[in-house]
Design an enzyme around this catalytic site. Structure first.
Site, PDB file in Angstrom:
ATOM      1  N   LYS A 132       0.844  -1.196   0.000  1.00 39.17           N
ATOM      2  CA  LYS A 132       0.000   0.000   0.000  1.00 39.17           C
ATOM      3  C   LYS A 132       0.884   1.252   0.000  1.00 39.17           C
ATOM      4  O   LYS A 132       1.928   1.277   0.680  1.00 39.17           O
ATOM      5  CB  LYS A 132      -0.892  -0.035   1.252  1.00 39.17           C
ATOM      6  CG  LYS A 132      -1.972   1.039   1.287  1.00 39.17           C
ATOM      7  CD  LYS A 132      -2.883   0.834   2.509  1.00 39.17           C
ATOM      8  CE  LYS A 132      -3.991   1.863   2.588  1.00 39.17           C
ATOM      9  NZ  LYS A 132      -4.899   1.620   3.739  1.00 39.17           N
TER      10      LYS A 132
ATOM     11  N   SER B 186      -9.683   1.326   2.603  1.00 38.39           N
ATOM     12  CA  SER B 186      -8.859   2.122   1.722  1.00 38.39           C
ATOM     13  C   SER B 186      -7.719   1.343   1.063  1.00 38.39           C
ATOM     14  O   SER B 186      -7.093   1.858   0.142  1.00 38.39           O
ATOM     15  CB  SER B 186      -8.260   3.286   2.508  1.00 38.39           C
ATOM     16  OG  SER B 186      -7.398   2.811   3.520  1.00 38.39           O
TER      17      SER B 186
ATOM     18  N   SER C  67      -9.806  -0.773   6.888  1.00 40.28           N
ATOM     19  CA  SER C  67      -9.260  -0.664   5.529  1.00 40.28           C
ATOM     20  C   SER C  67      -8.547  -1.884   4.974  1.00 40.28           C
ATOM     21  O   SER C  67      -8.269  -1.937   3.782  1.00 40.28           O
ATOM     22  CB  SER C  67      -8.325   0.536   5.450  1.00 40.28           C
ATOM     23  OG  SER C  67      -9.101   1.697   5.313  1.00 40.28           O
TER      24      SER C  67
HETATM   25  N1  GLN Z   1     -13.163   3.893   6.134  1.00 42.05           N
HETATM   26  C1  GLN Z   1     -12.545   4.275   7.350  1.00 42.05           C
HETATM   27  C2  GLN Z   1     -12.135   5.730   7.286  1.00 42.05           C
HETATM   28  O1  GLN Z   1     -12.358   6.311   6.283  1.00 42.05           O
HETATM   29  C3  GLN Z   1     -11.365   3.408   7.639  1.00 42.05           C
HETATM   30  C4  GLN Z   1     -10.132   3.813   6.914  1.00 42.05           C
HETATM   31  C5  GLN Z   1      -8.954   2.952   7.250  1.00 42.05           C
HETATM   32  O2  GLN Z   1      -9.060   1.937   7.916  1.00 42.05           O
HETATM   33  N2  GLN Z   1      -7.790   3.393   6.821  1.00 42.05           N
HETATM   34  O3  GLN Z   1     -11.626   6.280   8.202  1.00 42.05           O
END
Ligand code: GLN
Length: 445
Positions: A74, A149, A173
């Site tokens: 990532k 994400s 994510s």
């Molecule tokens: N969807 C969640 C957020 O937008 C989790 C994001 C993540 O785990 N990086 O904060």
């Protein structure tokens, strides 16, 4: 073939590390033609590294546990010489100055970094659409979002473009895109894996973890990246705990928070498993009603603070001037909440709520060994379809509690609803990561 077997083949010379890299290279080219937007950058030293590993194998020298395996990373994790753009214009040309601790560990075991994957900008999102460099498509159905994400990392595994991938999980994510893309995604306990070299979204929530095709593969990778690290004082070694026999599963009541069919599938899978393995099932309530408010309030504040270093002087562009709308919303929101804080109205209350959530889990885990629930409460929307911010945040309702409580959680493929992949989530008490992986392996069978 699982990853352990593949490593054996590479070490025995049946498969060369070079061929492994080249095969993925060809597959990535194909996926680029289809504009899947999975990788943001490829590692042009991969071929050279593969040859070097092959040479050592031929010479009979010792090679590592992951010899010749190809990993997709990532874009918020530092890999020296590659860009850590966080899929943002802010850091578009920012080259990682050093290897994150997880990358050092992977390299020590002779894994090969294939490239950096697409993601939601600064890991803010659940759909992959907030990337500044085009959204990733879901390999299972290119019309749909892949989740986020860690979108590119999940998609890379799902599309067979790497042996395994790394993602980060602040509120889901890793697990969320794993669920939508039909792969395994594991978020370790807070403190189980070093965050050194991870660009944080919210430091007290973030964890790095593997995305893989099976739980066994996730275990292999986790065993390499886990453990105490001098560069991250929150890390520690995990206790080795004995596996219990007569297990009790807590089936989480998600009635008011989840699509009916998804909840039904997870319940059915859990009951079948419990029946075959002689486990008891208890119905359990989690504080789902306060999950999103608590999570987002704390994340806004921590993210605002974390982004103050992106002032345009040292790293890339000034964040407020170059970021997308979701990142800006969090910065402005986080700043307002911080300003209002002398009233003690928001942040301190959210911290209290977080404590309450932790205590609830501790209580629940006195009566059950593992918790099972769906990973994502609804099916993924179509790429490009406009959905409200509330609906976007609602994707996270079943995943954020694990980060708030610091406990480990894994998503494994559970089957399909309306032809779309759905994940089953298992949670365990803090630092019971090994037991969780063992249990998930049984479940996967
Ligand atoms: N969807 C969640 C957020 O937008 C989790 C994001 C993540 O785990 N990086 O904060």
């Amino acid at each position: 073939m699982n990853l352990k077997e593949k490593v054996k083949q590479i070490k025995s010379g049946k498969l060369s590390a070079l061929k492994n890299v080249e095969d993925f290279g060809t597959a990535i080219e194909q996926s680029n033609k289809k504009k899947m937007n999975i990788f943001l950058e490829l590692n042009h030293r991969a071929i050279e590294q593969a040859k070097e590993i092959d040479d050592r194998i031929k010479a009979g020298d010792k090679t590592g546990k992951l010899a010749g395996l190809c990993v997709a990373v990532k874009s918020n994790i530092f890999v020296k010489h590659l860009a850590a753009s966080c899929a943002s214009k802010v850091l578009e040309n920012y080259i990682s100055p050093y290897d994150a601790s997880v990358i050092t560990k992977l390299k020590e075991e002779d894994a090969i970094i294939l490239g950096m994957t697409n993601m939601d900008e600064f890991a803010c999102g659940s759909s992959g659409e907030s990337s500044a460099f085009n959204p990733t498509k879901n390999p299972k159905n290119p019309q749909l979002i892949p989740g986020g994400s860690s979108s590119g990392s999940a998609a890379a595994v799902s599309a067979g473009l790497c042996d395994f991938a790394l993602g980060s999980d602040t509120g889901g994510s890793i697990r969320n895109p794993a669920s939508h893309c039909g792969v395994v995604g594991f978020k370790p306990s807070n403190g189980a894996v070093s965050r050194y070299g991870l660009i944080d979204l919210a430091m007290s929530f973030d964890q790095i973890g593997p995305l893989t095709s099976s739980v066994e593969d996730a275990e292999l990778v986790f065993n390499v990246i886990k453990g105490q690290d001098n560069f991250d004082a929150t890390t520690q070694e995990l206790p080795v705990l004995k596996e219990k026999k007569n297990l009790t599963i807590g089936l989480v009541n998600v009635k008011d928070f989840c699509d009916h069919e998804i909840a039904g599938l997870i319940k059915e899978k859990t009951e079948n498993f419990a029946h075959k393995n002689e486990c008891k099932i208890k119905s359990v309530n989690l504080p789902l009603d306060i999950a999103l408010e608590t999570y987002y309030l704390l994340v806004y504040v921590e993210f605002f603070s974390a982004t103050r270093k992106f002032d345009g002087r040292r790293f890339g562009l000034k964040i407020e001037e170059a970021c997308g709308p979701e990142v800006l919303r969090r910065i402005i929101g986080g700043s307002e909440i911080s300003k209002a804080e002398y009233h003690g109205k928001y942040y301190r209350n959210a911290l209290k709520a977080r404590n309450y959530i932790k205590q609830q889990f501790e209580k629940i885990f006195q009566n059950v060994d593992f918790l099972i629930l769906p990973t994502v409460p609804k099916l993924p929307h179509k790429l490009g379809e406009t959905i409200s911010i509330e609906d976007m945040y609602a994707y996270d309702v079943l995943t954020v509690l694990a980060n708030l409580a610091g406990i480990p959680a894994i998503s494994i493929p559970a089957g399909e609803v309306e032809g779309v992949d759905v994940g089953l989530q298992i949670m365990a008490p803090r630092f019971c990561d090994y037991l969780l992986l063992k249990f998930a392996k049984k479940f996967e069978k």
